[in-house]
Design a protein around this motif. Structure first.
Motif, short mmCIF file in Angstrom:
data_model
loop_
_atom_site.label_atom_id
_atom_site.label_comp_id
_atom_site.label_asym_id
_atom_site.label_seq_id
_atom_site.Cartn_x
_atom_site.Cartn_y
_atom_site.Cartn_z
N TYR A 1 -12.05 -11.70 0.98
CA TYR A 1 -11.48 -10.47 0.41
C TYR A 1 -11.75 -9.32 1.37
CZ TYR A 1 -10.38 -12.78 -3.94
OH TYR A 1 -9.83 -13.61 -4.89
N TYR A 2 -10.69 -8.57 1.67
CA TYR A 2 -10.76 -7.49 2.64
C TYR A 2 -10.39 -6.15 2.00
CZ TYR A 2 -10.51 -11.26 6.10
OH TYR A 2 -10.74 -12.40 6.84
N CYS A 3 -11.05 -5.13 2.47
CA CYS A 3 -10.69 -3.76 2.14
C CYS A 3 -9.83 -3.24 3.29
CB CYS A 3 -11.96 -2.94 1.98
SG CYS A 3 -11.72 -1.29 1.37
N ALA A 4 -8.82 -2.44 2.96
CA ALA A 4 -7.92 -1.96 4.01
C ALA A 4 -7.41 -0.57 3.67
CB ALA A 4 -6.75 -2.93 4.17
N THR A 5 -6.92 0.11 4.71
CA THR A 5 -6.34 1.43 4.51
C THR A 5 -5.28 1.69 5.59
OG1 THR A 5 -6.87 3.77 4.18
CG2 THR A 5 -8.05 2.64 5.94
N HIS A 6 -4.56 2.78 5.44
CA HIS A 6 -3.63 3.24 6.47
C HIS A 6 -3.55 4.75 6.36
CE1 HIS A 6 -0.31 4.00 3.63
NE2 HIS A 6 -0.62 2.85 3.06
N SER A 7 -2.88 5.36 7.31
CA SER A 7 -2.89 6.83 7.37
C SER A 7 -1.78 7.47 6.57
CB SER A 7 -2.80 7.28 8.83
OG SER A 7 -1.60 6.79 9.42
N GLY A 8 -0.91 6.68 5.93
CA GLY A 8 0.20 7.24 5.17
C GLY A 8 -0.14 7.46 3.72
N THR A 9 0.91 7.64 2.90
CA THR A 9 0.71 7.94 1.48
C THR A 9 1.36 6.94 0.55
OG1 THR A 9 2.65 9.37 1.48
CG2 THR A 9 0.53 10.42 1.95
N LEU A 10 2.00 5.91 1.09
CA LEU A 10 2.67 4.91 0.25
C LEU A 10 1.70 3.77 -0.01
CD1 LEU A 10 5.37 4.48 -1.12
CD2 LEU A 10 6.12 3.21 0.90
N CYS A 11 0.97 3.88 -1.09
CA CYS A 11 -0.12 2.94 -1.36
C CYS A 11 0.38 1.56 -1.81
CB CYS A 11 -1.06 3.51 -2.41
SG CYS A 11 -1.80 5.08 -1.93
N SER A 12 1.59 1.48 -2.33
CA SER A 12 2.09 0.21 -2.85
C SER A 12 2.79 -0.64 -1.79
CB SER A 12 3.05 0.46 -4.01
OG SER A 12 4.13 1.27 -3.57
N ASP A 13 2.92 -0.14 -0.59
CA ASP A 13 3.55 -0.90 0.49
C ASP A 13 2.47 -1.64 1.26
OD1 ASP A 13 6.03 -0.11 3.07
OD2 ASP A 13 4.88 -1.93 2.64
N TRP A 14 2.34 -2.93 0.94
CA TRP A 14 1.26 -3.73 1.52
C TRP A 14 1.40 -3.89 3.03
CZ3 TRP A 14 -1.81 -3.50 -2.32
CH2 TRP A 14 -1.36 -3.64 -3.63
N THR A 15 2.60 -3.69 3.57
CA THR A 15 2.80 -3.90 5.01
C THR A 15 2.26 -2.75 5.86
OG1 THR A 15 4.99 -2.86 5.05
CG2 THR A 15 4.90 -5.19 4.49
N ARG A 16 1.93 -1.64 5.24
CA ARG A 16 1.50 -0.47 6.00
C ARG A 16 0.02 -0.48 6.36
NH1 ARG A 16 4.96 4.10 5.95
NH2 ARG A 16 6.93 3.65 4.92
N TYR A 17 -0.74 -1.33 5.69
CA TYR A 17 -2.19 -1.32 5.88
C TYR A 17 -2.54 -1.90 7.25
CZ TYR A 17 -2.60 0.13 1.08
OH TYR A 17 -2.50 0.85 -0.07
N ASN A 18 -3.29 -1.12 8.03
CA ASN A 18 -3.56 -1.54 9.39
C ASN A 18 -5.01 -1.32 9.84
OD1 ASN A 18 -3.63 1.23 9.58
ND2 ASN A 18 -1.82 1.41 10.87
N THR A 19 -5.85 -0.90 8.94
CA THR A 19 -7.27 -0.74 9.26
C THR A 19 -8.05 -1.57 8.26
OG1 THR A 19 -6.89 1.50 10.08
CG2 THR A 19 -9.16 0.90 9.54
#
Length: 120
Positions: free
Chosen positions: A92-110
């Motif tokens: 299980y991983y925790c992830a984030t990205h710099s945008g605001t669309l939290c429901s778009d799983w493809t945006r997570y890059n950190t």
């Protein structure tokens, strides 16, 4: 640079529960939990936004067993899991990205380093 550190994984018997924690070093609008179950591609599980705390789940079956939450003061995002079965075994991983669309799983890059969950 945001860093994510997961904890709380472990071994549990089927039907049991676990609470995962993700310590976030900086501010991000969206933080999510992903998992990599053997034999399947990594998939988003749930995400939560700041500061409103809107939550998103990949599907209804997860929403009924998993709960994502956050403690802004502790800069920590949690994933509580109930009724675990062998099919929930994985990393299980925790992830984030710099945008605001939290429901778009493809945006997570950190990503964090992950925490192992084993259900037997």
């Amino acid at each position: 640079h945001v860093q994510l550190v997961e904890s709380g994984g472990g071994s549990v018997q089927a039907g049991g529960s676990l609470k995962l924690s993700c310590a976030v070093s900086g501010y991000r609008h969206c933080v999510a939990w992903f998992r990599h179950v053997p034999g399947r591609a990594r998939e988003g599980v749930a995400s939560i936004s700041s500061p409103v705390g809107s939550t998103y789940y990949r599907d209804d079956s997860l929403k009924g067993r998993f709960t994502i939450s956050r403690d802004s003061g502790k800069k920590t995002v949690y994933l509580e899991m109930y009724g675990l079965g062998p099919g929930d075994t994985g990393m299980y991983y925790c992830a984030t990205h710099s945008g605001t669309l939290c429901s778009d799983w493809t945006r997570y890059n950190t990503w964090g380093q992950g925490t192992q969950v084993t259900v037997s």
